[in-house]
Motif scaffolding. Structure first.
Motif, PDB file in Angstrom:
ATOM      1  N   ILE A  92     -71.971  19.382 -71.353  1.00 55.75           N
ATOM      2  CA  ILE A  92     -70.917  20.056 -71.575  1.00 55.75           C
ATOM      3  C   ILE A  92     -69.796  19.369 -70.330  1.00 55.75           C
ATOM      4  CG2 ILE A  92     -68.792  21.994 -71.368  1.00 55.75           C
ATOM      5  CD1 ILE A  92     -71.413  23.668 -72.252  1.00 55.75           C
ATOM      6  N   ILE A  93     -68.792  18.695 -70.951  1.00 53.65           N
ATOM      7  CA  ILE A  93     -67.864  17.893 -69.814  1.00 53.65           C
ATOM      8  C   ILE A  93     -66.286  18.524 -69.717  1.00 53.65           C
ATOM      9  CG2 ILE A  93     -68.925  15.847 -70.126  1.00 53.65           C
ATOM     10  CD1 ILE A  93     -66.967  14.706 -71.928  1.00 53.65           C
ATOM     11  N   SER A  94     -65.729  18.218 -68.636  1.00 58.30           N
ATOM     12  CA  SER A  94     -64.280  18.643 -68.617  1.00 58.30           C
ATOM     13  C   SER A  94     -63.498  17.711 -69.604  1.00 58.30           C
ATOM     14  CB  SER A  94     -63.768  18.409 -67.204  1.00 58.30           C
ATOM     15  OG  SER A  94     -63.842  17.192 -66.746  1.00 58.30           O
ATOM     16  N   GLU A 121     -75.616  14.034 -75.328  1.00 55.51           N
ATOM     17  CA  GLU A 121     -74.673  14.141 -76.360  1.00 55.51           C
ATOM     18  C   GLU A 121     -73.830  15.261 -75.831  1.00 55.51           C
ATOM     19  OE1 GLU A 121     -74.512  16.378 -80.558  1.00 55.51           O
ATOM     20  OE2 GLU A 121     -76.460  16.206 -79.591  1.00 55.51           O
ATOM     21  N   VAL A 122     -72.520  14.979 -75.913  1.00 58.22           N
ATOM     22  CA  VAL A 122     -71.336  16.085 -75.522  1.00 58.22           C
ATOM     23  C   VAL A 122     -71.222  17.180 -76.579  1.00 58.22           C
ATOM     24  CG1 VAL A 122     -69.045  16.260 -75.004  1.00 58.22           C
ATOM     25  CG2 VAL A 122     -70.245  14.305 -74.370  1.00 58.22           C
ATOM     26  N   VAL A 123     -71.558  18.227 -76.241  1.00 50.83           N
ATOM     27  CA  VAL A 123     -71.671  19.395 -77.182  1.00 50.83           C
ATOM     28  C   VAL A 123     -70.478  20.302 -76.869  1.00 50.83           C
ATOM     29  CG1 VAL A 123     -74.024  19.287 -77.754  1.00 50.83           C
ATOM     30  CG2 VAL A 123     -73.451  20.827 -75.968  1.00 50.83           C
ATOM     31  N   GLY A 124     -69.767  20.130 -75.884  1.00 43.05           N
ATOM     32  CA  GLY A 124     -68.446  21.064 -75.314  1.00 43.05           C
ATOM     33  C   GLY A 124     -67.647  20.562 -74.495  1.00 43.05           C
ATOM     34  N   VAL A 125     -66.440  20.920 -74.459  1.00 42.16           N
ATOM     35  CA  VAL A 125     -65.351  20.715 -73.636  1.00 42.16           C
ATOM     36  C   VAL A 125     -64.858  21.695 -72.731  1.00 42.16           C
ATOM     37  CG1 VAL A 125     -63.185  19.317 -73.172  1.00 42.16           C
ATOM     38  CG2 VAL A 125     -64.708  18.788 -74.945  1.00 42.16           C
ATOM     39  N   CYS A 126     -64.657  21.655 -71.439  1.00 36.46           N
ATOM     40  CA  CYS A 126     -64.413  22.812 -70.858  1.00 36.46           C
ATOM     41  C   CYS A 126     -63.392  22.606 -69.667  1.00 36.46           C
ATOM     42  CB  CYS A 126     -65.370  23.302 -69.645  1.00 36.46           C
ATOM     43  SG  CYS A 126     -66.043  22.122 -68.549  1.00 36.46           S
ATOM     44  N   ASN A 127     -62.530  23.632 -69.068  1.00 40.08           N
ATOM     45  CA  ASN A 127     -61.719  23.577 -68.110  1.00 40.08           C
ATOM     46  C   ASN A 127     -62.363  22.733 -66.820  1.00 40.08           C
ATOM     47  OD1 ASN A 127     -63.160  25.752 -67.478  1.00 40.08           O
ATOM     48  ND2 ASN A 127     -61.525  26.598 -66.347  1.00 40.08           N
ATOM     49  N   SER A 128     -61.322  22.482 -66.055  1.00 42.51           N
ATOM     50  CA  SER A 128     -61.916  21.543 -64.600  1.00 42.51           C
ATOM     51  C   SER A 128     -61.738  22.514 -63.583  1.00 42.51           C
ATOM     52  CB  SER A 128     -60.937  20.312 -64.598  1.00 42.51           C
ATOM     53  OG  SER A 128     -61.259  19.551 -63.559  1.00 42.51           O
ATOM     54  N   ASP A 129     -62.571  21.984 -62.638  1.00 46.24           N
ATOM     55  CA  ASP A 129     -62.753  22.691 -61.126  1.00 46.24           C
ATOM     56  C   ASP A 129     -61.245  22.261 -60.227  1.00 46.24           C
ATOM     57  OD1 ASP A 129     -63.289  23.922 -58.921  1.00 46.24           O
ATOM     58  OD2 ASP A 129     -64.730  22.475 -58.105  1.00 46.24           O
ATOM     59  N   LEU A 130     -60.866  21.237 -60.621  1.00 45.76           N
ATOM     60  CA  LEU A 130     -59.489  20.833 -60.040  1.00 45.76           C
ATOM     61  C   LEU A 130     -58.151  20.609 -60.989  1.00 45.76           C
ATOM     62  CD1 LEU A 130     -61.020  18.321 -57.638  1.00 45.76           C
ATOM     63  CD2 LEU A 130     -60.651  20.596 -56.957  1.00 45.76           C
ATOM     64  N   SER A 131     -57.010  20.720 -60.455  1.00 45.70           N
ATOM     65  CA  SER A 131     -55.850  20.606 -61.388  1.00 45.70           C
ATOM     66  C   SER A 131     -54.945  19.544 -60.461  1.00 45.70           C
ATOM     67  CB  SER A 131     -55.508  21.780 -61.852  1.00 45.70           C
ATOM     68  OG  SER A 131     -54.398  21.327 -62.504  1.00 45.70           O
ATOM     69  N   PRO A 132     -54.572  18.375 -60.995  1.00 46.43           N
ATOM     70  CA  PRO A 132     -55.174  17.643 -61.916  1.00 46.43           C
ATOM     71  C   PRO A 132     -56.621  17.152 -61.272  1.00 46.43           C
ATOM     72  CG  PRO A 132     -53.662  16.651 -60.789  1.00 46.43           C
ATOM     73  CD  PRO A 132     -53.498  17.719 -60.218  1.00 46.43           C
ATOM     74  N   ALA A 133     -57.352  16.988 -62.234  1.00 49.70           N
ATOM     75  CA  ALA A 133     -58.701  16.527 -62.225  1.00 49.70           C
ATOM     76  C   ALA A 133     -58.899  14.922 -61.751  1.00 49.70           C
ATOM     77  CB  ALA A 133     -59.935  16.841 -62.936  1.00 49.70           C
TER      78      ALA A 133
END
Length: 409
Positions: free
Chosen positions: A155-157, A193-205
């Motif tokens: 899962i990646i940001s 394999e990318v199976v999900g997309v999530c929010n990021s720890d930092l903003s903006p990352a």
């Protein structure tokens, strides 16, 4: 008999409201002081609560049951403390926890920039949730807060996903190659394999400079099943704890000298400040009740003096003392309740204007908040004054020398 009594009560209510409308000018002058006092009290209560809430708003909006403990893998004492903590948590009811490790990843092969890196978090294959910090929770793009990963999945940001958006393979799946660092110093790329997309720890990352170069840090989650029996280089080891007994957990963390991130202590401090403010609020409310009470007694007396002839006529044509009392009780109660509603509306307007000023001048998202204690204080003040002075107004209406005032007229 019951029907007659209900009709009689309804008649008194309608008559009282009608008399308020008829004497609207007199009651309008009377209401000015009441509205100002109620509005001032309510604004003070909400403002004092909002100041405390905005000071701790991130912590107050976060879960008080979450703590993140951190251990250095190079410190044997901290590793031992982690094991002791795990044993203690295993015996604690309503408590869940898991450990995970982090590794910094170079993404130069993807972006061509050495300044853009990835933080790979190696978590269990299934996690009930993940928190970047005590105030920021992991959430996938579809709203899923759990993590479920099989071997070879990631899962990646969202920021990293946008960079890979056009890198789909022929089978319609999106893959990412991650250079894994092992304890022996070797680096081996591994395909996920990318199976999900999530929010990021930092903003903006990700930040892009004037020359178009990218920098920053993005997030990657993979399962620990990918590294069973393998020693990978670890940057940090952390433990995510969910417990309904966070005070006990916090004490254990302090005793074991483990650094941790939790909103529990901040919430406790905020609750203590709010508790202390209750005494101040109550004192101010009592003082306001006293000052307003003296003013209301005088105002009701003046209003009653203007209507003594009316009372005399009603008594002369057969109105009983009970009828007079009920009429003036309804009038007083109607005025007080109307003033209370107007005060709530005025307070809301003033605080919204103040919120807009904070936003446009100081660029601050100031949140309006009120506690149950403040609501109770305001409601008690309103009910006490409404009932007390409605009764006083009604009783004072009987102290009219009917024959005397009729003769004078």
């Amino acid at each position: 008999m019951d029907v007659y009594m209900r009709r009689n009560k309804l008649k008194h209510i309608k008559n009282g409201i009608w008399m308020v409308q008829k004497n609207i000018k007199t009651y309008a002058f009377l209401s000015v002081t009441i509205i100002i006092s109620f509005t001032t009290l309510l604004c003070f209560l909400i403002y004092s609560d909002s100041v405390i809430f905005n000071r701790y708003k991130e912590e107050l909006q976060a879960s008080p049951y979450i703590s993140i403990a951190t251990s250095s893998v190079e410190d044997e004492k901290e590793e031992q403390a982690f094991r002791i903590l795990s044993e203690k948590l295993s015996e604690l009811e309503d408590t869940h926890y898991y450990t995970y490790v982090e590794q910094g990843i170079s993404l130069e092969h993807i972006t061509g920039s050495q300044l853009l890196t990835g933080m790979m978090r190696v978590v269990p294959a299934y996690c009930w949730g993940y928190y970047y910090s005590a105030t920021q929770r992991f959430v996938q793009s579809k709203g899923e807060k759990r993590i479920a990963l099989s071997k070879g999945q990631a899962i990646i940001s969202e920021e990293l996903y946008n960079l890979l958006d056009d890198a789909y393979s022929k089978d319609g799946k999106l893959y990412i190659s991650i250079p894994i660092q092992y304890s022996d110093g070797a680096v081996h790329p591994q395909k996920f394999e990318v199976v999900g997309v999530c929010n990021s720890d930092l903003s903006p990352a990700i930040i892009q400079d004037e020359e178009g170069k990218l920098s920053g840090c993005v997030d990657i989650f993979v399962s620990a099943d990918n590294f069973t029996g393998k020693d990978i280089e670890v940057l940090d080891k952390e433990m995510l704890i969910y417990s309904k007994h966070m005070e006990t957990v916090s004490n254990w963390l302090e005793q074991l000298n483990l650094s941790n991130d939790t909103s529990y202590k901040a919430k406790k401090i905020a609750d203590e400040e709010m508790s202390k403010s209750i005494v101040v609020k109550s004192t101010i409310a009592i003082a306001l009740l006293f000052l307003l009470g003296v003013n209301l007694y005088s105002s009701f007396s003046n209003a009653l003096n203007e209507r003594k002839f009316e009372i005399g006529v009603r008594r002369a044509i057969g109105a009983s003392p009970v009828d007079i009392i009920l009429q003036f009780f309804v009038e007083g109660l109607t005025v007080m309740l109307a003033d209370m509603l107007i005060s709530i509306m005025c307070s809301t307007i003033f605080l919204c204007l103040y919120r807009m000023i904070r936003f446009f001048i100081y660029h601050e998202k100031w949140i309006i908040s009120i506690t149950g204690y403040s609501i109770a204080i305001f409601v008690c003040c309103c009910i006490f004054l409404s009932l007390t002075y409605s009764i006083v107004f009604a009783v004072m209406s009987l102290n009219v020398e009917v024959v005397h005032y009729l003769k004078n007229e």
